[in-house]
Write an enzyme that holds these catalytic residues in place. Structure first.
Site, PDB file in Angstrom:
ATOM      1  N   ARG B  44       6.225  -7.585  95.068  1.00 46.99           N
ATOM      2  CA  ARG B  44       5.722  -6.403  94.390  1.00 46.99           C
ATOM      3  C   ARG B  44       6.318  -6.320  92.998  1.00 46.99           C
ATOM      4  NH1 ARG B  44       7.690  -4.262  99.264  1.00 46.99           N
ATOM      5  NH2 ARG B  44       5.607  -3.423  99.522  1.00 46.99           N
ATOM      6  N   THR B  45       5.583  -5.559  92.166  1.00 43.09           N
ATOM      7  CA  THR B  45       6.010  -5.438  90.769  1.00 43.09           C
ATOM      8  C   THR B  45       7.335  -4.710  90.691  1.00 43.09           C
ATOM      9  OG1 THR B  45       3.709  -5.187  90.210  1.00 43.09           O
ATOM     10  CG2 THR B  45       5.276  -4.617  88.530  1.00 43.09           C
ATOM     11  N   THR B  46       8.269  -5.242  89.974  1.00 45.44           N
ATOM     12  CA  THR B  46       9.522  -4.520  89.763  1.00 45.44           C
ATOM     13  C   THR B  46       9.714  -4.205  88.293  1.00 45.44           C
ATOM     14  OG1 THR B  46      10.625  -6.640  89.696  1.00 45.44           O
ATOM     15  CG2 THR B  46      10.747  -5.416  91.768  1.00 45.44           C
ATOM     16  N   ASN B 148       3.261  -1.297  94.529  1.00 40.52           N
ATOM     17  CA  ASN B 148       3.051  -2.528  93.775  1.00 40.52           C
ATOM     18  C   ASN B 148       2.132  -2.249  92.596  1.00 40.52           C
ATOM     19  OD1 ASN B 148       2.952  -5.176  93.005  1.00 40.52           O
ATOM     20  ND2 ASN B 148       1.669  -5.881  94.700  1.00 40.52           N
ATOM     21  N   PRO B 149       2.628  -1.461  91.622  1.00 38.77           N
ATOM     22  CA  PRO B 149       1.725  -0.973  90.572  1.00 38.77           C
ATOM     23  C   PRO B 149       1.313  -2.040  89.573  1.00 38.77           C
ATOM     24  CG  PRO B 149       3.978  -0.324  90.100  1.00 38.77           C
ATOM     25  CD  PRO B 149       4.008  -1.000  91.430  1.00 38.77           C
TER      26      PRO B 149
END
Lengths: 251, 264
Positions: B44-46, B148-149
């Protein structure tokens, strides 16, 4: 006509003793029952024309389009069982979209034709399914190169300079062969395609029809689109006029 | 291990779900959202990597203008200086993105494919800007709900049925329409300028006035935003359609630099 394939024509998974797959041949016959579609390759593009028979006056004029967009640069004209053709159109659209998603580029027609042909062919291999009863013409104009292919129910795909499918395809082919394809421009081809459709249209058996035309080439900036109304009308006028002239010649 | 693995008795631990589901703490060990266990990579996006800075936009009498500079920053490094952050969605709509550039490219591809599949229907219908805005809102909100944007602030601008449209969507799915929008630094520096110019006389806010204000704002942003660049793209959407102009630069005046102590 009666006992052509007795016993060997029940499924596409069977060969006949003389090496034919009857189901595929029957599928080809289904295409021959439908009205004609022609494709003409010109110097600067491709013209597709379809003789859309009007079975009822109540039908909305532009419903049941037989020429579809597959991607912005590829067009498809169909003949045969229209519902089977619908599936082929959807598959082609799906393949073109997947190619674009993978490679960020419009699908080359040759590649698409191979995919569509393989798909159609797959349905000629098993007893569980029947072959598609539709032939399709695929056209594109990329990098100044016009390309025209035909896929028939057996899964055979060939490139053509001029092609016709449907009931009057023999007559249409003869007419197209008379044209000097290498020298025609799209605008001239519009008129010739309309003329071919009018010539092969059977006045006795089929009543009214609507001429549907599309093109892809320099005139449409490489995009496949329906030919503008005025050009269709002038092509039809030319076609009707040449019919009258040839009628008066006969007298 | 995931719920799936436990349920089906597969994977490394081979803990049978049917016998152990009532054990305390049986499933809670899975919900380690932020841990990077040795087993799996983070999916996921961090954090964003290459980013675009502000996007500014305002409606005027008869259309909308939006603008964004052509810089992709890699942290504080001005790495990619000629990238486009503005895309034409269809004949009535434009989308621009601030934030992660890779996420913008993903959205660009998605929108382009969507537009082709709409167009191929050949029924003369094209998604209006409101529909594009709504679709992107749902997409952004769905991604945030999965933790997870898509790390962007999107600006959607368009002109349909005689009315201009301008909307913004955040990475957490906050979406709204407004007469002026600005993301990133623009929200602090440009938004007040745009609002003041527009609210002064809304009935007389013509294209020329709007254009001048936008260009002024871009200049201010170049002076004051440390992650900006003096090369921008402007998109104008009006009754005639979409026009994304070739990249331009602002005129800048650095005379006061001499007065800054220690500048040389």
């Amino acid at each position: 006509m009666s006992s052509i394939g007795t016993g060997y024509d029940l499924s596409a998974a069977q060969f006949s003793p003389d090496g034919r797959v009857f189901q595929v041949e029957y599928a080809l016959k289904a295409v021959e029952n439908s009205s004609t579609a022609v494709g003409i390759k010109c110097k600067d593009g491709i013209v597709l024309a379809v003789e859309k028979l009007i079975s009822s006056k109540l039908h909305e004029k532009d419903s049941n389009q037989r020429i579809c967009n597959i991607d912005s640069h590829i067009g498809m004209a169909v003949a045969g069982l229209l519902t089977d053709a619908r599936e082929v159109v959807d598959i082609a659209r799906s393949e073109a979209a997947n190619y674009r998603a993978q490679y960020s580029a419009p699908v080359p027609l040759k590649y698409l034709v191979e995919r569509v042909a393989s798909y159609v062919h797959a349905y000629t291999l098993y007893a569980a399914v029947r072959p598609f009863g539709a032939s399709v013409l695929l056209a594109s104009f990329v990098d100044d190169k016009p390309e025209l292919y035909m896929v028939d129910p057996s899964g055979v795909a060939l490139g053509y300079n001029g092609c016709a499918i449907g009931k009057a395809r023999q007559g249409a082919k003869t007419e197209i062969e008379k044209l000097k394809l290498g020298e025609l421009t799209c605008e001239e081809a519009l008129k010739e395609a309309a003329k071919v459709i009018y010539v092969v249209h059977d006045e006795v058996k089929d009543k009214s029809f609507q001429l549907q035309m599309s093109w892809v080439g320099t005139n449409s900036k490489g995009r496949h689109q329906r030919v503008p109304e005025e050009l269709v009308e002038s092509a039809e006028a030319y076609a009707k006029q040449s019919m009258e002239e040839s009628d008066s010649d006969d007298e | 291990m995931s719920f799936y693995e436990k349920m089906h008795g597969i994977g490394n631990g081979m803990v049978d779900y049917q016998f152990n589901c009532h054990r305390p703490g049986f499933m809670s060990a899975d919900y380690n959202l932020n841990s990077t266990s040795a087993m799996e990579p983070t999916k996921r996006t961090t954090q964003p990597s290459v980013t675009g800075t502000s996007v500014i936009g305002c409606k005027y009498l008869g259309g909308v203008i939006i603008a964004a500079d052509t810089l992709g920053s890699y942290g504080s490094m001005a790495r990619f200086r000629e990238i486009s952050r503005v895309m034409k969605v269809n004949e009535t709509t434009v989308m621009a993105a601030a934030g992660d550039y890779a996420d913008y490219q993903h959205l660009k591809g998605r929108l382009e494919r969507m537009m082709i599949s709409e167009q191929v229907m050949d029924d003369g219908f094209e998604l209006p800007p409101q529909a594009v805005h709504s679709y992107l809102t749902r997409l952004m909100y769905q991604r945030r709900s999965k933790f997870n944007p898509l790390w962007n602030t999107l600006t959607v601008a368009g002109f349909k049925n005689g009315a201009p449209f301008l909307g913004s969507i955040d990475k957490i799915g906050i979406a709204y329409e407004a007469p002026t929008v600005a993301s990133g630094f623009g929200a602090y520096l440009s938004q007040p300028l745009l609002r003041r110019a527009q609210e002064e006389d809304p009935q007389k806010f013509t294209y020329e006035k709007a254009r001048k204000t936008i260009e002024k704002c871009l200049q201010v942003l170049y002076y004051r935003d440390a992650r900006s660049y003096n090369r921008y793209e402007i998109a104008i959407i009006d009754a005639n359609g979409v026009r994304i102009e070739k990249p331009k630069a602002c005129d800048t005046n650095w005379e006061i630099a001499k007065m800054v102590k220690g500048f040389e």
